[in-house]
Design a protein around this motif. Sequence first.
Motif, mmCIF file in Angstrom:
data_model
loop_
_atom_site.group_PDB
_atom_site.id
_atom_site.type_symbol
_atom_site.label_atom_id
_atom_site.label_comp_id
_atom_site.label_asym_id
_atom_site.label_seq_id
_atom_site.Cartn_x
_atom_site.Cartn_y
_atom_site.Cartn_z
ATOM 1 N N ARG A 270 100.136 -80.652 2.006
ATOM 2 C CA ARG A 270 99.876 -79.224 1.788
ATOM 3 C C ARG A 270 101.034 -78.355 2.243
ATOM 4 N NH1 ARG A 270 93.353 -78.956 3.342
ATOM 5 N NH2 ARG A 270 92.662 -79.885 1.366
ATOM 6 N N ARG A 271 101.902 -78.893 3.069
ATOM 7 C CA ARG A 271 103.102 -78.155 3.468
ATOM 8 C C ARG A 271 104.259 -78.356 2.496
ATOM 9 N NH1 ARG A 271 101.449 -80.022 8.673
ATOM 10 N NH2 ARG A 271 102.857 -81.819 8.497
ATOM 11 N N ALA A 272 104.112 -79.280 1.572
ATOM 12 C CA ALA A 272 105.222 -79.629 0.678
ATOM 13 C C ALA A 272 105.436 -78.573 -0.402
ATOM 14 C CB ALA A 272 104.971 -80.988 0.035
ATOM 15 N N ASP A 273 106.693 -78.227 -0.599
ATOM 16 C CA ASP A 273 107.071 -77.351 -1.709
ATOM 17 C C ASP A 273 107.307 -78.160 -2.975
ATOM 18 O OD1 ASP A 273 107.481 -74.665 -0.247
ATOM 19 O OD2 ASP A 273 108.695 -76.064 0.938
ATOM 20 N N VAL A 274 107.773 -79.400 -2.800
ATOM 21 C CA VAL A 274 108.052 -80.267 -3.940
ATOM 22 C C VAL A 274 107.628 -81.689 -3.595
ATOM 23 C CG1 VAL A 274 110.428 -80.583 -3.166
ATOM 24 C CG2 VAL A 274 109.843 -81.112 -5.524
ATOM 25 N N VAL A 275 107.031 -82.377 -4.563
ATOM 26 C CA VAL A 275 106.640 -83.771 -4.411
ATOM 27 C C VAL A 275 107.505 -84.597 -5.351
ATOM 28 C CG1 VAL A 275 104.791 -85.465 -4.602
ATOM 29 C CG2 VAL A 275 104.281 -83.152 -3.787
ATOM 30 N N LEU B 251 94.952 -81.302 -3.090
ATOM 31 C CA LEU B 251 95.677 -80.045 -3.267
ATOM 32 C C LEU B 251 95.234 -79.382 -4.571
ATOM 33 C CD1 LEU B 251 97.578 -81.977 -1.480
ATOM 34 C CD2 LEU B 251 99.429 -80.495 -2.211
ATOM 35 N N TYR C 182 102.677 -76.469 -5.436
ATOM 36 C CA TYR C 182 103.822 -77.340 -5.230
ATOM 37 C C TYR C 182 104.453 -77.670 -6.583
ATOM 38 C CZ TYR C 182 100.587 -80.932 -6.853
ATOM 39 O OH TYR C 182 99.693 -81.645 -7.610
ATOM 40 N N ARG C 183 105.703 -78.113 -6.539
ATOM 41 C CA ARG C 183 106.381 -78.560 -7.746
ATOM 42 C C ARG C 183 106.449 -80.078 -7.725
ATOM 43 N NH1 ARG C 183 109.865 -75.325 -5.104
ATOM 44 N NH2 ARG C 183 111.518 -76.898 -4.985
ATOM 45 N N GLU D 9 113.026 -75.741 2.470
ATOM 46 C CA GLU D 9 111.817 -76.287 1.861
ATOM 47 C C GLU D 9 111.487 -77.670 2.411
ATOM 48 O OE1 GLU D 9 111.273 -74.221 -2.442
ATOM 49 O OE2 GLU D 9 112.550 -76.004 -2.402
ATOM 50 N N THR D 10 110.263 -78.093 2.103
ATOM 51 C CA THR D 10 109.787 -79.424 2.466
ATOM 52 C C THR D 10 109.491 -80.221 1.208
ATOM 53 O OG1 THR D 10 108.807 -78.680 4.553
ATOM 54 C CG2 THR D 10 107.934 -80.714 3.611
ATOM 55 N N GLY D 11 109.999 -81.432 1.159
ATOM 56 C CA GLY D 11 109.711 -82.337 0.047
ATOM 57 C C GLY D 11 108.972 -83.554 0.550
#
Length: 273
Positions: free
Chosen positions: A42-47, A71, A76-77, A120-122
């Motif tokens: 849930r903290r990820a901007d991109v997976v 989610l 997220y992207r 960001e976080t991935g």
Amino acid sequence: MPHNRPRSGRRNGVQVARVVEVVGIGAGDPGQVTVEAVAALRRADVVFFLDKPGQARELSDLRQLILDTHLPEGGYRVARAEDPPRRREADAYTGAVADWRSRRAEVCQQLITEHLGPDETGAFLVWGDPALYDSIIAVVEEVLARGEVDFEVRVRPGISSLSALAARHRVTFNQIAGSVQITTGRRLATGWPAQVDDVLVMLDSGNTFLRYRDEPGVTIHWGAYVGTADEILVSGPLAEVAEHIVATRERARAAKGWIMDSYLLRRQTTDPV
């Protein structure tokens, strides 16, 4: 590759805001994803998706199901790339794996560089537990070691396929006062591990358990696609169910084009010394 990188968000006294999460997502059942893993996702901007070719792309569909389950609001992207195949015709197994990891590192570095912003976080989604027969941790470390892109690495444990297998069969890994060894079909083919009565086997494309079907008192707990809607379980005395497992495995692989399976081989515990 050994190094002295700290696991905090600082490199050489400079704060690093970019984060890469390596997230264990279990064996396929969305209900087995841990609370810690869900929070990380849930903290990820991109997976990041490393897609397998052909029918094995179903594995990416299962990843997406897990994301949709936990989610549902999106936010997220998804960045995708083709997962490089391992050169299975190579004579040197260790060298072939090292080459494969380096090619995966190239792909992962490109994904991080092109799709992950500086703040960001991935997240890489890893089947089962990232510490057990998976290469993404080593791949991400290789990307860091190249020094061309920097980020903080965080690893979230998951429920391994072996844990799920044992739970489905309602057994433990080991017997009273007994030892257990996790190994591969390639290793098991060289002989049953010494002083071990319970052997958990992964990555066995050759049905190595057949070598032990004439050994008295050996049982097997086998499972394929554990944790998914296509789960198959077989259990019993090895002499009685070995051929059934081989036939079942062949049918499943032909139907789906791929298979993920594992098993526990168990023989009667010898008295501890």
